[in-house]
Design a protein around this motif. Structure first.
Motif, PDB file in Angstrom:
ATOM      1  N   ARG A  89      -5.960  10.627   3.560  1.00 21.42           N
ATOM      2  CA  ARG A  89      -6.258   9.865   2.365  1.00 21.42           C
ATOM      3  C   ARG A  89      -5.013   9.841   1.481  1.00 21.42           C
ATOM      4  O   ARG A  89      -4.543  10.883   1.035  1.00 21.42           O
ATOM      5  CB  ARG A  89      -7.432  10.478   1.603  1.00 21.42           C
ATOM      6  N   LYS A 133      -8.984   0.426   7.253  1.00 24.84           N
ATOM      7  CA  LYS A 133      -9.374  -0.542   6.226  1.00 24.84           C
ATOM      8  C   LYS A 133     -10.874  -0.526   5.942  1.00 24.84           C
ATOM      9  O   LYS A 133     -11.397  -1.453   5.320  1.00 24.84           O
ATOM     10  CB  LYS A 133      -8.943  -1.947   6.668  1.00 24.84           C
ATOM     11  N   LEU A 153       0.805  -1.224   0.000  1.00 24.69           N
ATOM     12  CA  LEU A 153       0.000   0.000   0.000  1.00 24.69           C
ATOM     13  C   LEU A 153       0.836   1.272   0.000  1.00 24.69           C
ATOM     14  O   LEU A 153       0.317   2.351   0.274  1.00 24.69           O
ATOM     15  CB  LEU A 153      -0.924   0.013   1.236  1.00 24.69           C
ATOM     16  N   LYS A 193     -12.514   1.230   3.910  1.00 27.84           N
ATOM     17  CA  LYS A 193     -12.759   1.327   2.477  1.00 27.84           C
ATOM     18  C   LYS A 193     -11.607   0.638   1.760  1.00 27.84           C
ATOM     19  O   LYS A 193     -10.591   1.277   1.456  1.00 27.84           O
ATOM     20  CB  LYS A 193     -12.861   2.792   2.042  1.00 27.84           C
ATOM     21  N   PRO A 194     -11.709  -0.665   1.498  1.00 30.63           N
ATOM     22  CA  PRO A 194     -10.603  -1.430   0.915  1.00 30.63           C
ATOM     23  C   PRO A 194     -10.017  -0.827  -0.351  1.00 30.63           C
ATOM     24  O   PRO A 194      -8.812  -0.934  -0.591  1.00 30.63           O
ATOM     25  CB  PRO A 194     -11.236  -2.804   0.633  1.00 30.63           C
ATOM     26  N   LYS A 195     -10.849  -0.193  -1.176  1.00 30.07           N
ATOM     27  CA  LYS A 195     -10.355   0.400  -2.413  1.00 30.07           C
ATOM     28  C   LYS A 195      -9.719   1.771  -2.196  1.00 30.07           C
ATOM     29  O   LYS A 195      -9.057   2.290  -3.095  1.00 30.07           O
ATOM     30  CB  LYS A 195     -11.496   0.505  -3.434  1.00 30.07           C
ATOM     31  N   GLU A 196      -9.914   2.362  -1.028  1.00 31.21           N
ATOM     32  CA  GLU A 196      -9.342   3.671  -0.702  1.00 31.21           C
ATOM     33  C   GLU A 196      -8.759   3.631   0.706  1.00 31.21           C
ATOM     34  O   GLU A 196      -9.250   4.310   1.616  1.00 31.21           O
ATOM     35  CB  GLU A 196     -10.401   4.771  -0.787  1.00 31.21           C
ATOM     36  N   PRO A 197      -7.724   2.823   0.922  1.00 25.39           N
ATOM     37  CA  PRO A 197      -7.158   2.741   2.277  1.00 25.39           C
ATOM     38  C   PRO A 197      -6.613   4.089   2.728  1.00 25.39           C
ATOM     39  O   PRO A 197      -6.078   4.865   1.935  1.00 25.39           O
ATOM     40  CB  PRO A 197      -6.043   1.707   2.130  1.00 25.39           C
TER      41      PRO A 197
END
Length: 403
Positions: free
Chosen positions: A362, A338, A290, A340-344
């Protein structure tokens, strides 16, 4: 090196040159393009050197060359000891690499030291004369053609052509009274236009990264350099560089941010860098696949105004928020969000007067903002978004948060 430099060393330390080099900070880099142009006025780097102790020892060897006039052979002996001590696996052949480090640092520090003297001479009515050093083995035709060009110090030509102008360039500048130009073998007239190098887009004869005036940015606050570079550096480079200079950078960024935040009246799309992810956080994110593009932490003016005027329950105290860079440097914890898995994202957690506060970050947030000067800049940014006081138990959900 130019005979003028050798003469300076023979006569003793060149004070302005020594002071210029001493004022630099050590920065890690993976490649020579990580630091370019005027940034060299404030930073000592050796391409590929990342460890602080290694950079410090390499700097000591260069300092001996500048302060004591150590020869290239002496520098190479120090270089070999440093490489052996640290087990540094550098790129390039040893003689070539040592010559580049040695000559580049001596030439640029000499040019920067001379700049102050030349500027004083300009105030006394003298002009600047470009000089090509005829002792070089492989002279560059354009540099030879510039020999004797004499222009006022404020002529725009000097912005790109103040030497050195490429790797290994030994050209230099002297001061001369306009009435003595011909007697000194020089010539006046409009600055030459030699066209553009199609490979670099720079004026012909100027190497990539050499289109600047060494020493012109020597008085610029070091916080400006780090702040500007954090957005473009890779995350590991930026986090390491910021951590190495944290004691200097954090107070400077805090002062700048406090003044800016207190004076802010309306949002215009500006963004300010207020800190950086720590090396430990970058390593943790990298291990999870990530890692963000860069390590910088930034905040937009709209979010600052929202924090200042926040009337919702449990807002972050403004007296605390206005010193945000100082707090970001020492959080109680940094959690991976975690939800928002697509926006960690990240949660920076703080102790605020006995209460717990959080600020949401973010990572790689795609947004277009404006620098303080007004220039538009597109993301990705690591943007600080919402923040508030919370109950500590809200952070203990292992499904949502990871230390």
């Amino acid at each position: 090196m130019p005979t003028t430099i050798a003469a300076k060393f023979a006569a003793g330390p060149f004070t302005e040159q020594v002071e210029f080099f001493q004022a630099k900070i050590n920065l890690p880099t993976r490649g020579w393009r990580d630091i370019q142009r005027g940034a060299h006025d404030r930073a000592f780097v050796v391409a590929g050197a990342m460890a602080a102790d290694l950079i410090s020892d390499l700097r000591g060897a260069v300092d001996g060359a500048i302060r004591q006039g150590d020869t290239l052979d002496t520098f190479r002996k120090s270089f070999d000891k440093t490489v052996s001590k640290h087990g540094w696996d550098y790129h390039g052949e040893r003689n070539w690499r040592t010559r580049v480090i040695y000559q580049t640092n001596l030439a640029t520090s000499y040019a920067a030291g001379r700049l102050g003297q030349l500027r004083q001479a300009a105030e006394d009515g003298l002009w600047w004369m470009y000089r090509h050093n005829d002792s070089v083995q492989h002279p560059r035709p354009l540099h030879v053609s510039w020999n004797g060009i004499t222009l006022p110090a404020d002529d725009p030509w000097w912005r790109n052509h103040y030497p050195p102008n490429d790797w290994g360039c030994h050209c230099y500048v002297t001061a001369v009274h306009p009435s003595r130009v011909k007697a000194r073998g020089g010539r006046t007239g409009p600055a030459p236009d030699d066209g553009t190098d199609p490979a670099t887009g720079l004026p012909a004869g100027i190497g990539e990264g050499w289109d600047y005036m060494p020493g012109a940015r020597a008085d610029e606050p070091i916080s400006n350099l780090i702040r500007d570079k954090l957005i473009t550096w890779q995350a590991d480079i930026g986090s390491t560089a910021f951590a190495a200079m944290q004691e200097v950078l954090v107070p400077a960024l805090t002062r700048e941010f406090t003044r800016w935040a207190d004076a802010l009246e309306r949002a215009s799309g500006q963004t300010r860098v207020v800190g950086a992810l720590s090396p430990k956080v970058v390593q943790g994110l990298h291990a999870r696949g990530l890692a963000p593009t860069s390590a910088h932490l930034a905040v937009r003016d709209a979010d600052v105004l929202h924090a200042h005027r926040d009337t919702k329950a449990d807002p972050l105290p403004w007296a605390w928020y206005r010193e945000l860079p100082a707090h970001l440097a020492s959080p109680v914890a940094v959690l991976l969000d975690k939800s928002k898995p697509k926006e960690p994202g990240l949660l920076y957690v703080f102790n605020i007067g006995g209460k717990t506060g959080k600020v949401v970050v973010r990572m790689d947030y795609q947004v277009e903002t404006r620098e303080p000067g007004g220039r538009k800049v597109k993301g990705p940014f690591n943007i600080l978004r919402t923040g508030k006081l919370i109950q500590p138990r809200a952070l203990k959900d292992p499904v949502t948060y990871e230390l």
